[in-house]
Scaffold this active site. Structure first.
Site, mmCIF file in Angstrom:
data_model
loop_
_atom_site.group_PDB
_atom_site.id
_atom_site.type_symbol
_atom_site.label_atom_id
_atom_site.label_comp_id
_atom_site.label_asym_id
_atom_site.label_seq_id
_atom_site.Cartn_x
_atom_site.Cartn_y
_atom_site.Cartn_z
ATOM 1 N N SER A 139 1.213 -1.613 0.142
ATOM 2 C CA SER A 139 -0.380 -0.285 0.104
ATOM 3 C C SER A 139 1.012 1.717 -0.264
ATOM 4 C CB SER A 139 -0.485 -0.314 1.297
ATOM 5 O OG SER A 139 -2.069 -1.070 1.109
ATOM 6 N N GLY A 140 0.110 2.387 -0.296
ATOM 7 C CA GLY A 140 1.378 3.483 -0.773
ATOM 8 C C GLY A 140 2.453 2.844 -1.811
ATOM 9 N N THR A 166 -1.682 2.022 -7.987
ATOM 10 C CA THR A 166 -3.307 2.810 -8.218
ATOM 11 C C THR A 166 -3.373 3.783 -9.976
ATOM 12 O OG1 THR A 166 -4.801 2.499 -6.134
ATOM 13 C CG2 THR A 166 -5.377 4.147 -7.942
ATOM 14 N N ASN A 213 -0.750 1.192 5.695
ATOM 15 C CA ASN A 213 -1.406 2.291 5.237
ATOM 16 C C ASN A 213 -2.626 3.253 5.026
ATOM 17 O OD1 ASN A 213 -1.661 4.087 2.503
ATOM 18 N ND2 ASN A 213 -2.553 1.586 1.215
ATOM 19 N N SER A 241 -5.626 0.734 2.215
ATOM 20 C CA SER A 241 -5.385 0.070 1.621
ATOM 21 C C SER A 241 -6.642 -0.822 0.917
ATOM 22 C CB SER A 241 -4.844 -0.673 2.585
ATOM 23 O OG SER A 241 -4.582 -2.030 1.605
ATOM 24 N N SER A 242 -6.380 -1.345 0.164
ATOM 25 C CA SER A 242 -7.180 -1.606 -1.222
ATOM 26 C C SER A 242 -7.372 -3.381 -0.070
ATOM 27 C CB SER A 242 -7.229 -1.857 -2.502
ATOM 28 O OG SER A 242 -6.967 -0.775 -2.923
ATOM 29 N N GLY A 297 -0.371 -6.572 -1.629
ATOM 30 C CA GLY A 297 0.780 -6.897 -1.540
ATOM 31 C C GLY A 297 1.158 -8.221 0.219
ATOM 32 N N GLU A 332 1.860 -9.272 3.294
ATOM 33 C CA GLU A 332 2.112 -8.370 4.831
ATOM 34 C C GLU A 332 2.377 -8.972 5.599
ATOM 35 O OE1 GLU A 332 -2.313 -7.715 5.559
ATOM 36 O OE2 GLU A 332 -2.478 -6.178 3.719
#
Length: 1566
Positions: free
Chosen positions: A159-160, A164, A210, A213-214, A438, A440
């Protein structure tokens, strides 16, 4: 990836682990057994084991390499340093083979994603340009088109990391290539991106790493048809984290939509009965309720707006947020034990309130909702049994309902978005872009992390297989033996987690099905089952924890909540209850189930569903050809310019990049082309460079060095891990020996140089001392001689001074008297000359005045006489008008004309009188000034005479000097001397006054001359202003006429839309014209009988019947002879007249056919003039086509030109017609004169005369002009050879505009054809061939003849460009194309060369080298020479268009760039280049010839600061140039460049020379 101990020696540069920066470079200073002492670059000394240090490539570019497979040492520190070096230079993309690594810069870089960059990467081979995600997207698109297979792009990262944004840019490029827009003016890419706020609100949440986060995977499908055009799109979502709805851990948050709804406007919060998020169980499990970077209230409004854009109606939005609020209320329902055993009931009134509220929001029965949560219906053969649930089971039932509702709501949103975007079920191919969470690894890892890591393990397995496949393909392509290469994957980890029946998920499902299972029993079962598994381990003293060895590292999971998070019951009571909801939206989320599945509750595992969705995703990916983009987050603070090594290393491990390196190291990690290998290691065996080909030479070097296991491919050398370091170690030894030899020779040279310098110093010192002694002796002798000379010269000076003083006194007196006489004579002559000039001017003025008076008298007499004649004519006309009454209006017009002429005559008289009066006043002023000057001169003369007489009297009165008197009266002498001095002073004052008077006279005379010249200038300026006024009037009329033409065209276009109405209108007009023609025929019959009934009719009576607007013949009034001729023509029968008119039209059509047939062929040139243009112009002028209201000849000429250039699109034909059309356009520009009134009248279709006589006269004139016969005195033929102004009608003006358009079109075709011809050559010219360049660099081992042949091969591409340019120039010159067009063509072509070369230079790092700069500079020198040979007339300023590439190449070939300051670079070396362009060239430069460095780090730092400051003020930060394809000239430019064309001696072609109708084209004898 470990280094061999043998390769690490003292002095080696290595990488060693560091606790602060992960890896740090240093130099080995001591080796003790298996340990080495290293001096790091930060000044520390560390000791490390040889197996834990890695060699460093000291020759690696400071800016890094764009493809990490090119690294000499492919290991972890090398990869990390390369990424850091490129990130510090804003190079955020790097390749690893065909994998793109993108580092998030945390700043906007718009120049990397604009349309110019897309055009550069369009069609470029992968790896040809600098790394970019556009290259990945283009490679993906090209593979889909060429291979006919669907593709996928896997964008991964934590995330980050910018996933996107990367996905957005990928879709933007694919939409650019696909080239189709979506509905309502929005592209498919825009529609997909507009759905992001909705999906993020319901699918994103805050996690530990994040804030946004998705928590689901998104697979965007762009669907293409067979032609490669986008035909639709779809968004597929995978693996939504359902358990997060009910369980969250601190400091995470639940999904954003819950917090947004709690922060909604107060009226909506009250409607949903919500409040502070802290009051809801599903949200208060964590202490994080707000995020600093997220404004929940604003995000709520933006989400509502996004729903509007996507197409979700307000009613559906209302239902969506009711469902979300209902889930929150469900979470607050708590249960306690009921009255019966194993039963439950709401805990208190608060729980009942939430039950009631949830039922109201879901629009279902509250009691039914409570029963579905507290009871379970078991279906048996004997009937249904209702079972009560205890509080824990009821709580699980409640959470299952909440997760089911939320999951189906999310699925509904995805389906709605796909309906809005529009899918194509018949698409031929698709390109999918996967954006998924991703790997984790947190402090506390639960069930969600295991599912996410399982997904990444699956993707990593897919990734590993792809990487190994790529390695195999390269080995096969190079034809090497790769059977010994082993592939190790992570299949054992996948089996550990998901394999049935012994996988972790299978054991978890089994534990969930037993009511008495706990997390401890589940953990114990795992400990027993996997105690011998190498990927599974149990931490010490752990009861429920277990560790799995993933590809990215070990992760320890806590199994405490595994069972609760895995349970997902599909309860039939829930289904029936919500299906019966009064809200259609809620009922639609729960459609009726099949009968067999609705009878009982069925256990459903989240882990199993997760595994099924993952399998579906992998099937989709396996059906496509994958492409990979790994996104990295350089720091955890999300700020630009910060690169955290540990953070990036962890992401490299999680992203599988280091795993890729491991796979590469298992095979042949080092791959070098033969040229690169020989360049680097040729010194190890210099003898193999002569007499062997490159492949054999490489093999011999490897054998000589004793390498084992290497492979020699077709174009590359493949080395095993560690062999590169071994070769480098041997290379360092060779270089060390060479350095020692060089040092020995240098020290010898320095010692010899020092001895010679000492010897020279001693000799020089001796010479200086001897010179000093000699100088002392010489100084004594010189001083003695000087004293004698001084005495001699002093005595001579005294004697000479006395003599000179006496002589000067005598000369002074003589000079005074002689000067006075000379001035008197000069003054007399000057006055005489002035008097003569004044007399001459006065006589000329008097003669001029006499002439003007006579001229005015003659004009007045002529005007009076003409007025008399006009009055007589007017009297006659008045008499005729009284008799017939037909010419009254003509009389009024004539009277107005006479009055206008009289008024103009009076105005001209007044103007002339005023001018003469002003001239007379000016002359009078000049005369008075001259008289004043004469008076002053006379006064000065009289004063001079008086002073002269006084001087004479004073001289006479002075007593004579008697020389014989011996006794001298000193007083008298002194008195006379004083008087003499006074007289001298008086004479000098008189002379000054005379000079002053002469000066004043000359000034007055000069002023009078200047005024006279000023008067003449004013006259000339008045004439010029009149001419300018006349030209402005003509230009104004031309512009008005052209505007009228454009309006008429627009009117014609607008009125031509409804063809049915137009046909009706035309039919009515035809009927009206037929009736009018019938009436006119009857009138003609009556009129034609009039001369027979009146035999005594005179010519005067015929004149009376002439209408007021009767036409003129050849621009002259109708004379008596013409009247007689016309009267005789009127007597002819109408049938003969119509027959003759048809024959005239046929003859005219034949003439047109002959002209078109003749000029459609190449009729050549006559003395530099295009014959076709001259013939067309003279024919149109002879036929009066420019003055015709309607003609088809213009359309036929344009059609002929169009067909010719389309059928024969060669440069000879295009140049020929460019010359003809431009010349014809020049003739039209010089001839046509717009007539607005005539154009408007012609467009309105107004009748030209109101009587039959006028129509017949005009028809007679038009018939003569149509046949090419001159009327009257034959004035047309006599004026064909001279350009004259013609009143142009609408067809002529339209023809001029069409001709202008074709000049521009042909010009553009020639220019674009030349660009297409040289474009493939430019791509070869920007970079010298690598093999040839390498041979030139290794020139010491090659013969001079071989180098000469290589240089000749390098220049062949440039010679091809020069040949193309010269051929086009020769063709244009042979066809006599105007120089302004030739200059414009080559100026724009040179600008195109500048753009292509410069953009390629900025996008290809291999082009920014020293040797390549020399190669391009040599080509630019040839381009300059070509411009000089072409001369400025044809080349113009073309050389100046290459300023960007000239300065860039000049910068590349500077040897000591580190010595240049930023001011020198910006102001002197590259003044035209922008900061972005200078920065990019500076960072991409590498010296492949001398090994020098680019600009200093200080200059780069200053450049970055200046770029940051200027980025806010610049509209575009693009460093690429844009090609200008506009038309750089106008019609006026052509008119100015073309000289006057003489048409008198242009020979027509034989076809027209033999035609009698074209005899007017034949040259006329003098």
């Amino acid at each position: 990836m470990q280094a061999s101990r043998v390769n690490i020696v003292v002095g080696s540069h290595v990488w060693v682990e560091d606790p602060e920066v992960a890896w740090i470079d240093g130099e080995v200073i001591e080796i003790n057994g298996a340990e080495a002492k290293i001096q790091t670059t930060n000044g520390k000394t560390v000791v490390a084991n040889l197996s834990n240090i890695y060699p460093k490539d000291t020759e690696a570019p400071a800016a890094g390499v764009d493809d990490m497979t090119k690294l000499a040492y492919l290991h972890e520190p090398g990869v990390l340093h390369n990424l850091y070096a490129r990130f510090s230079l804003n190079e955020i993309y790097t390749y690893t083979g065909n994998i793109c690594i993108a580092v998030n810069p945390f700043r906007r870089l718009p120049h990397l994603y604009d349309i110019h960059m897309m055009e550069q990467y369009k069609g470029a081979a992968f790896g040809e340009l600098s790394p970019h995600l556009f290259a990945v997207a283009d490679d993906c698109y090209r593979a889909m088109i060429n291979e006919g297979l669907s593709q996928s792009i896997l964008v991964s990262g934590e995330s980050g990391a910018g996933k996107t944004e990367t996905t957005k840019m990928l879709m933007r490029y694919l939409a650019f290539m696909g080239g189709r827009s979506g509905t309502e003016g929005r592209t498919v890419e825009q529609q997909v991106l507009e759905s992001n706020p909705v999906l993020e609100a319901f699918g994103n949440s805050k996690t530990v790493k994040n804030n946004n986060s998705s928590r689901f995977g998104k697979f965007v499908e762009l669907q293409f048809d067979k032609n490669g055009k986008i035909s639709g799109a779809a968004v597929r979502t995978y693996l939504l984290e359902r358990s997060r709805v009910c369980q969250i851990s601190d400091p995470e948050r639940n999904y954003h939509c819950f917090y947004m709804l709690c922060a909604a406007p107060p009226e909506e919060v009250a409607r949903y009965k919500l409040g502070d998020p802290r009051t809801f169980h599903y949200l208060n499990q964590s202490n994080c309720f707000e995020v600093s970077t997220i404004n929940d209230a604003r995000e709520y409004l933006e989400t509502r707006n996004a729903m509007d854009v996507v197409g979700i109606s307000p009613e559906e939005q209302e239902a969506i947020f009711r469902v979300v609020a209902a889930i929150l209320h469900l979470g607050n329902v708590e249960f306690i034990k009921g009255k019966e055993a194993d039963s439950s009931q709401p805990k208190d009134e608060k729980s009942r309130f939430h039950i009631q509220t949830a039922a109201e929001l879901l629009m279902c029965d509250a009691q039914g909702l409570l029963d579905s949560l507290c009871k379970r219906v078991i279906v048996t053969r004997d009937g249904n049994i209702i079972k009560t649930l205890d509080p824990s089971a009821a709580t699980l039932n409640r959470d299952a309902l909440a997760k089911t509702i939320y999951s189906r709501l999310f699925d509904w949103l995805v389906d709605k978005i796909n309906v809005s975007i529009g899918q194509d079920p018949n698409s031929a191919y698709l390109i999918g872009v996967l954006d998924i969470y991703g790997f984790e690894c947190f402090k506390v890892n639960s069930f969600e992390q295991m599912c996410i890591n399982l997904t990444n393990e699956k993707l990593q397995n897919h990734f590993n297989q792809h990487v190994f496949k790529m390695e195999q393909e390269e080995y096969i392509r190079e034809e090497i033996n790769w059977s010994s290469v082993e592939f190790v994957d992570n299949q054992d980890v996948l089996d550990l987690i998901e394999k049935k029946p012994s996988g972790i998920i299978a054991l978890l499902d089994e534990a969930c099905m037993f009511p008495k299972s706990t997390h401890e029993t589940f953990a114990q079962k795992m400990y027993q089952t996997y105690k011998n598994h190498k990927r599974f381990s149990k931490p010490k003293l752990a009861r429920t924890e277990f560790t799995i060895n993933h590809y990215a590292g070990d992760v320890t999971y806590q199994a405490d909540l595994f069972l609760e998070k895995n349970k997902d019951f599909v309860v039939a009571e829930h289904q029936a209850l919500l299906n019966a909801s009064k809200c259609s939206f809620v009922a639609g989320l729960f459609p009726p189930l099949p009968e067999e599945s609705s009878k009982s509750s069925k256990f459903s595992s989240i882990g199993t569903r997760f595994k099924q969705q993952l399998q579906s995703l992998m099937e989709t990916l396996n059906s496509t050809e994958p492409h990979y983009i790994r996104c990295l987050k350089p720091n955890s603070v999300l700020k630009p310019g910060i690169f955290e090594n540990f953070n990036v290393l962890q992401q490299l491990r999680c992203g599988g990049v280091l795993e890729t390196i491991r796979i590469s190291c298992a095979g042949y990690p080092t791959k070098r082309t033969f040229d690169e290998f020989l360049d680097r290691f040729g010194m190890l065996a210099p003898e193999v460079l002569e007499g062997y080909d490159e492949k054999t030479a490489c093999d011999n070097i490897c054998e000589k060095m004793g390498l084992k296991g290497y492979q020699i491919g077709k174009t590359k050398v493949f080395l095993r891990a560690g062999q590169m370091a071994e070769l480098d170690a041997r290379r360092i030894e060779v270089l060390g020996q060479a350095a020692k030899l060089i040092q020995r020779q240098v020290r010898t040279h320095l010692a010899q140089k020092e001895f010679i310098a000492l010897r020279k110093a001693a000799i020089h010192l001796q010479a200086l001392w001897r010179g000093k002694l000699s100088r002392k002796l010489y100084e004594h002798m010189r001083r003695e001689y000087a004293a004698v000379q001084i005495q001699k010269r002093v005595r001579r000076y005294q004697s000479r001074t006395a003599y000179v003083k006496l002589r000067l006194s005598a000369i002074l007196i003589q000079t005074g008297f002689r000067a006075m006489a000379a001035r008197n004579e000069f003054r007399f002559r000057q006055q005489t000359k002035a008097a003569i000039i004044i007399q001459a001017k006065w006589r000329a003025h008097r003669a001029l005045e006499s002439y003007k008076r006579m001229k005015r008298a003659a004009i007045d007499l002529q005007c009076a006489w003409r007025s008399r004649i006009a009055r007589k004519e007017l009297k006659k006309l008045k008499m005729a008008a009284r008799e017939t009454g037909a010419l009254k209006e003509a009389k009024d017009k004539l009277e107005k004309r006479v009055e206008e002429l009289t008024w103009r005559l009076d105005l001209e008289k007044h103007m002339r009188t005023d001018l003469e009066e002003s001239k007379a006043q000016e002359i009078a002023k000049l005369q008075s000034t001259i008289e004043k000057m004469q008076a002053q001169v006379e006064e000065a003369n009289s004063m001079l005479v008086k002073e002269r007489e006084a001087a004479k009297i004073a001289i006479q009165e002075a007593p004579p000097v008697i020389k014989e008197v011996a006794v001298v009266d000193t007083a008298k002498v002194e008195k006379l001397t004083n008087e003499n001095e006074e007289l001298k002073a008086l004479v000098e004052s008189l002379e000054k006054k005379a000079d002053e008077a002469e000066r004043k006279f000359s000034e007055v005379q000069r002023e009078s001359e200047e005024r006279f010249i000023l008067i003449e200038d004013q006259k000339s300026k008045i004439d010029q202003l009149q001419d300018s006024l006349q030209s402005l009037k003509e230009n104004l009329s031309n512009m008005e006429s052209e505007n009228q033409v454009l309006r008429q065209q627009a009117l014609n276009i607008s009125t031509a839309q409804d063809f049915s109405e137009e046909i009706k209108v035309l039919e009515e007009k035809v009927a009206n014209l037929e009736s009018e023609n019938q009436a006119l025929r009857q009138k003609q019959t009556i009129v034609l009988t009039m001369p027979e009934d009146l035999p005594g009719q005179t010519k005067a009576s015929i004149i009376e019947k002439i209408p007021e607007n009767a036409p003129l013949i050849n621009g002259e009034p109708i004379s008596v002879e013409n009247i007689a001729f016309v009267a005789s023509a009127v007597k002819r029968p109408v049938e003969n007249e119509l027959t003759r008119q048809r024959s005239i039209n046929n003859k005219q059509q034949e003439n047109h056919d002959a002209l078109i047939k003749s000029v459609s062929q190449d009729v050549g040139f006559s003395r530099g003039r295009p014959v076709a243009a001259c013939i067309i112009y003279k024919s149109l002028l002879q036929w009066r086509s420019f003055e015709a209201d309607k003609t088809s000849v213009f359309d036929r000429i344009i059609h002929m030109i169009s067909c010719t250039i389309e059928k024969q699109n060669s440069k000879d034909v295009l140049a020929y017609w460019l010359s003809n059309t431009s010349t014809l356009l020049f003739l039209l520009q010089s001839t046509l004169k717009a007539n607005v009134a005539a154009g408007i009248a012609s467009q309105r279709g107004r009748l030209s005369s109101v009587s039959l006589f006028g129509r017949m006269a005009q028809g007679f004139r038009s018939s003569q002009s149509g046949m090419g016969i001159s009327s009257g005195n034959g004035g047309i033929i006599s004026r064909l050879d001279v350009l004259r102004q013609v009143e142009a009608k609408y067809p002529a003006l339209l023809f001029k505009q069409q001709l202008t358009a074709y000049v521009e079109k042909i010009y553009g075709m020639i220019r674009d054809n030349l660009k297409k011809e040289i474009s493939p050559l430019l791509s070869l010219c920007i970079q010298a061939p690598r093999t040839a360049r390498a041979r030139l660099i290794r020139g010491s081992s090659r013969s001079l003849q071989a180098n000469a042949s290589v240089k000749q091969a390098l220049s062949s591409h440039w010679q091809s460009i020069f040949k193309s340019l010269s051929d086009v120039l020769q063709t244009l010159r042979l066809n006599h194309v105007p120089p302004v067009l030739v200059r414009s063509i080559f100026t724009q072509v040179y600008a195109f060369i500048n753009v292509q070369l410069f953009n390629s230079l900025l996008l290809r790092r291999e082009c920014c080298s020293f040797s390549n700069g020399e190669y391009v500079k040599a080509g630019l020198t040839e381009l300059e020479r070509w411009c000089r040979e072409a001369t400025e007339e044809y080349a113009g300023s073309a050389w100046n268009e290459l300023r960007h590439i000239r300065q860039a190449v000049g910068f590349l070939v500077i040897q000591k760039k580190t010595h240049n300051s930023l001011e020198d670079i910006i102001n002197d070396i590259c003044p035209v280049l922008s900061l972005q362009q200078i920065y990019r060239i500076s960072t991409m430069f590498w010296d492949d010839k001398y090994g020098t460095h680019s600009v200093s780090p200080d200059v780069l730092a200053k450049l970055k600061v200046m770029m940051t400051e200027d980025s806010n003020n610049m509209q575009s930060n693009s460093f690429l140039l844009d090609d200008d394809s506009s038309i750089p000239f106008s019609v006026d430019d052509i008119s100015k460049s073309v000289q006057d064309i003489a048409l008198s001696d242009v020979e027509p072609p034989p076809l027209l020379r033999q035609n009698s109708a074209f005899h007017f084209l034949l040259p006329r004898p003098e």
